[in-house]
Design an enzyme around this catalytic site. Structure first.
Site, PDB file in Angstrom:
ATOM      1  N   GLN A  98     -13.042   3.303   7.553  1.00  0.00           N
ATOM      2  CA  GLN A  98     -12.445   4.264   8.493  1.00  0.00           C
ATOM      3  C   GLN A  98     -13.518   4.836   9.405  1.00  0.00           C
ATOM      4  OE1 GLN A  98     -10.345   7.076   6.027  1.00  0.00           O
ATOM      5  NE2 GLN A  98      -8.709   5.624   5.570  1.00  0.00           N
ATOM      6  N   ARG A 138      -4.130  -0.616  12.952  1.00  0.00           N
ATOM      7  CA  ARG A 138      -5.011  -1.167  13.985  1.00  0.00           C
ATOM      8  C   ARG A 138      -4.210  -1.914  15.054  1.00  0.00           C
ATOM      9  NH1 ARG A 138      -7.642  -0.201   9.336  1.00  0.00           N
ATOM     10  NH2 ARG A 138      -9.915   0.001   9.312  1.00  0.00           N
ATOM     11  N   ASP A 174      -8.968   0.978  -3.116  1.00  0.00           N
ATOM     12  CA  ASP A 174      -7.651   1.585  -3.362  1.00  0.00           C
ATOM     13  C   ASP A 174      -6.989   1.076  -4.642  1.00  0.00           C
ATOM     14  OD1 ASP A 174      -7.812   3.102  -1.044  1.00  0.00           O
ATOM     15  OD2 ASP A 174      -6.905   1.541   0.193  1.00  0.00           O
ATOM     16  N   SER A 198     -17.497   3.160   4.361  1.00  0.00           N
ATOM     17  CA  SER A 198     -16.135   3.519   4.758  1.00  0.00           C
ATOM     18  C   SER A 198     -15.709   2.755   6.008  1.00  0.00           C
ATOM     19  CB  SER A 198     -16.051   5.022   5.034  1.00  0.00           C
ATOM     20  OG  SER A 198     -14.864   5.312   5.746  1.00  0.00           O
ATOM     21  N   SER A 244      -3.639  -1.211   6.670  1.00  0.00           N
ATOM     22  CA  SER A 244      -4.834  -1.124   7.528  1.00  0.00           C
ATOM     23  C   SER A 244      -4.629  -1.910   8.816  1.00  0.00           C
ATOM     24  CB  SER A 244      -6.050  -1.692   6.785  1.00  0.00           C
ATOM     25  OG  SER A 244      -6.352  -0.908   5.671  1.00  0.00           O
TER      26      SER A 244
HETATM   27  C1  S3P Z   1      -8.927   2.073   5.016  1.00  0.00           C
HETATM   28  C2  S3P Z   1     -10.166   2.228   4.452  1.00  0.00           C
HETATM   29  C3  S3P Z   1     -10.369   2.811   3.113  1.00  0.00           C
HETATM   30  C4  S3P Z   1      -9.088   2.808   2.293  1.00  0.00           C
HETATM   31  C5  S3P Z   1      -7.913   3.278   3.082  1.00  0.00           C
HETATM   32  C6  S3P Z   1      -7.677   2.390   4.286  1.00  0.00           C
HETATM   33  C7  S3P Z   1      -8.839   1.518   6.383  1.00  0.00           C
HETATM   34  O1  S3P Z   1     -10.802   4.145   3.263  1.00  0.00           O
HETATM   35  O2  S3P Z   1      -9.261   3.618   1.153  1.00  0.00           O
HETATM   36  O3  S3P Z   1      -6.721   3.268   2.299  1.00  0.00           O
HETATM   37  O4  S3P Z   1      -7.723   1.107   6.804  1.00  0.00           O
HETATM   38  O5  S3P Z   1      -9.859   1.475   7.069  1.00  0.00           O
HETATM   39  P1  S3P Z   1     -12.362   4.539   3.460  1.00  0.00           P
HETATM   40  O6  S3P Z   1     -12.753   4.076   4.796  1.00  0.00           O
HETATM   41  O7  S3P Z   1     -12.377   6.034   3.356  1.00  0.00           O
HETATM   42  O8  S3P Z   1     -13.085   3.868   2.336  1.00  0.00           O
END
Ligand code: S3P
Length: 460
Positions: free
Chosen positions: A184, A37, A334, A182, A33
């Site tokens: 993301q 970024r 995860d 989420s 993650s």
């Molecule tokens: C992530 C957020 C999570 C996670 C993914 C990485 C991120 O997903 O499952 O592996 O880096 O923001 P979601 O935002 O769909 O929960």
């Protein structure tokens, strides 16, 4: 990967079996993650960002390739110890160029969704696609807020990729309450908000990982975060200049989860994992393992680049079942597949509550875990968004042949389980493990695990 744009390779089966206790130190790759970024925010800064410890897995390399295609200079050199040092020459907020081809993001949902946010403030069209797994995942969750902000999109089959995104230099700032917890989606809206005049606010009722907020603040963005009765409100004031940064990426707690659970379930093990990210929004698995009776110590707590880090020592012990509340899901979203391996070895019945989101990850993880555990002789069932696992109070029978469904975490979780079962566990295909944990099998073998994969064979 099985998409048409990448060279096709044959499925790569792997096997894990119980041999002896695990021991020693394992260096886990950089946080996925944070690595995405670092590249994306570095791309928007004015000047050169340097990132050390970046994950050099396929998911992050897909982000780097997409950014390069839009005019960002990204280079990799090595330090004296041969570790990668990445340099990102930012183009400034709103400074990306139209890509001259489709952006292929492979297996990476994070790359796809965060890039949509980045593209929102750019007055050109980009087309995003990915492998079979990524093209099946919902993009409607980012399309909805970005459409409110003035972005035009067109997608296949109710919000699936291929997806075309046409951004605008006149984005509207919005206030958006996340309908699903989420990070993301939150990040996509904040990245779009960075390009919009005025204040864009995201409200989350359940806290999700906050790496975007931490890095934005570290790079000088105008960000306000307030805890309210309605949840956490994150407001970004758009159109500033971002400062370049020195970023030290910690080891990924989601990757550390695999050797950690392996050490917890293989009798006699004692494993050390240095410099693992301990962001409170990421460590639900470790808290849960401790609740189950695992022996985990966190040494040398410290901060690197705005993120908490510690060295973990995990020793094997007997585990008890646990009820994992829905409120913990965002902090370990995860990690459920590998926690299922621990639950299978524990005494008693473990329940995961509120885990419906697992159906829309790299695969339907509830279905994959259910099928995989059943194939290994473990009683398991799902009830809507709950999963129930009857622990074996010791080694499960094993012997299952597991379908990984292009899902790296399913592949690694069942390889970990195979280290503790009476009979070996085989996985049909471990190619996607390279997306998040390059060298996983070698790392586990370095700890004494009996794990092996077929060598890679290119067919085209
Ligand atoms: C992530 C957020 C999570 C996670 C993914 C990485 C991120 O997903 O499952 O592996 O880096 O923001 P979601 O935002 O769909 O929960």
């Amino acid at each position: 990967m099985t998409n048409d744009t990448a060279p096709q390779s044959k499925p790569r089966p792997a096997i894990a079996r119980h041999r002896a206790a695990l021991g020693g130190t394992a260096r886990v790759p950089g946080d996925k993650s944070i690595s995405h970024r670092a590249l994306m925010l570095g791309a928007l800064a004015v000047g050169t960002t340097r990132a050390e410890g970046l994950l050099e897995g396929e998911d992050v390399l897909a982000t780097a390739a997409a950014l390069r295609r839009m005019g960002v200079g990204i280079t990799r050199t090595t330090d004296d110890d041969g570790n990668g040092v990445w340099q990102i020459d930012g183009v400034g907020v709103g400074g990306l160029h139209a890509p001259d081809d489709v952006l292929d993001l492979g297996n990476s949902g994070t790359a796809a969704r965060l890039l949509c946010g980045l593209l929102a403030g750019h007055d050109f069209t980009a087309i995003l696609t990915g492998d079979d797994s990524l093209r099946a995942r919902p993009m409607g969750r980012v399309i909805a807020p970005l459409t409110e902000m003035g972005v035009q999109t067109s997608s296949r089959d109710g919000g699936r990729m291929p997806l075309s995104v046409t951004g605008t230099a006149d984005l509207l700032p919005i206030e958006y309450v996340l309908p699903v917890p989420s990070a993301q989606v939150k990040s996509a809206v904040l990245l779009a908000g960075l390009h919009a005049p005025g204040k864009t606010t995201v409200v989350e009722t359940m806290a999700t990982r906050d790496h975007t907020e931490r890095m934005l603040a570290h790079m000088g963005a105008a960000l306000e975060i307030t805890e309210t009765d309605d949840g956490r409100r994150i407001t970004i004031t758009g159109q500033p200049e971002l400062n370049p940064a020195e970023i030290h990426v910690p080891a990924d707690p989601s990757s550390a989860a695999f050797p950690a659970v392996a050490a917890a379930i293989v009798p006699g093990s004692n494993v050390y994992l240095p410099a693992v990210g301990m962001n409170p929004a990421r460590i639900g698995l470790f808290d849960t393992l401790v609740e189950m009776g695992a022996d985990i110590t966190r040494d040398n707590p410290r901060e690197t680049g705005g993120e908490p880090v510690a060295d973990l020592r995990i020793r094997a012990g007997s585990l008890k079942s646990v009820i994992v509340p829905a409120s913990r899901a965002p902090s370990m979203i995860d990690e459920y597949p590998v926690l299922a391996a621990a639950a299978a070895c524990a005494e008693g019945t473990t329940v995961f509550e509120g885990v419906g989101e697992l159906r829309v990850k790299e695969s339907d993880r509830l279905a994959a875990v259910e099928a995989g555990l059943a194939a290994c002789g473990v009683a398991v069932w799902t009830e809507e968004d709950r999963m129930v696992i009857q622990g074996c109070d010791g080694p499960p029978p094993g012997g299952g042949e597991i379908a990984a469904n292009l899902d790296h975490r399913i592949a690694m979780s069942f390889l970990v389980l195979g280290l503790a079962t009476e009979n070996p566990v085989t996985i049909d295909d471990v190619r996607t493990v390279e997306t998040s944990f390059p060298g996983f099998i070698e790392t586990m073998c370095g700890l004494g695990a009996d794990m092996a994969a077929n060598s890679t064979e290119q067919t085209a």
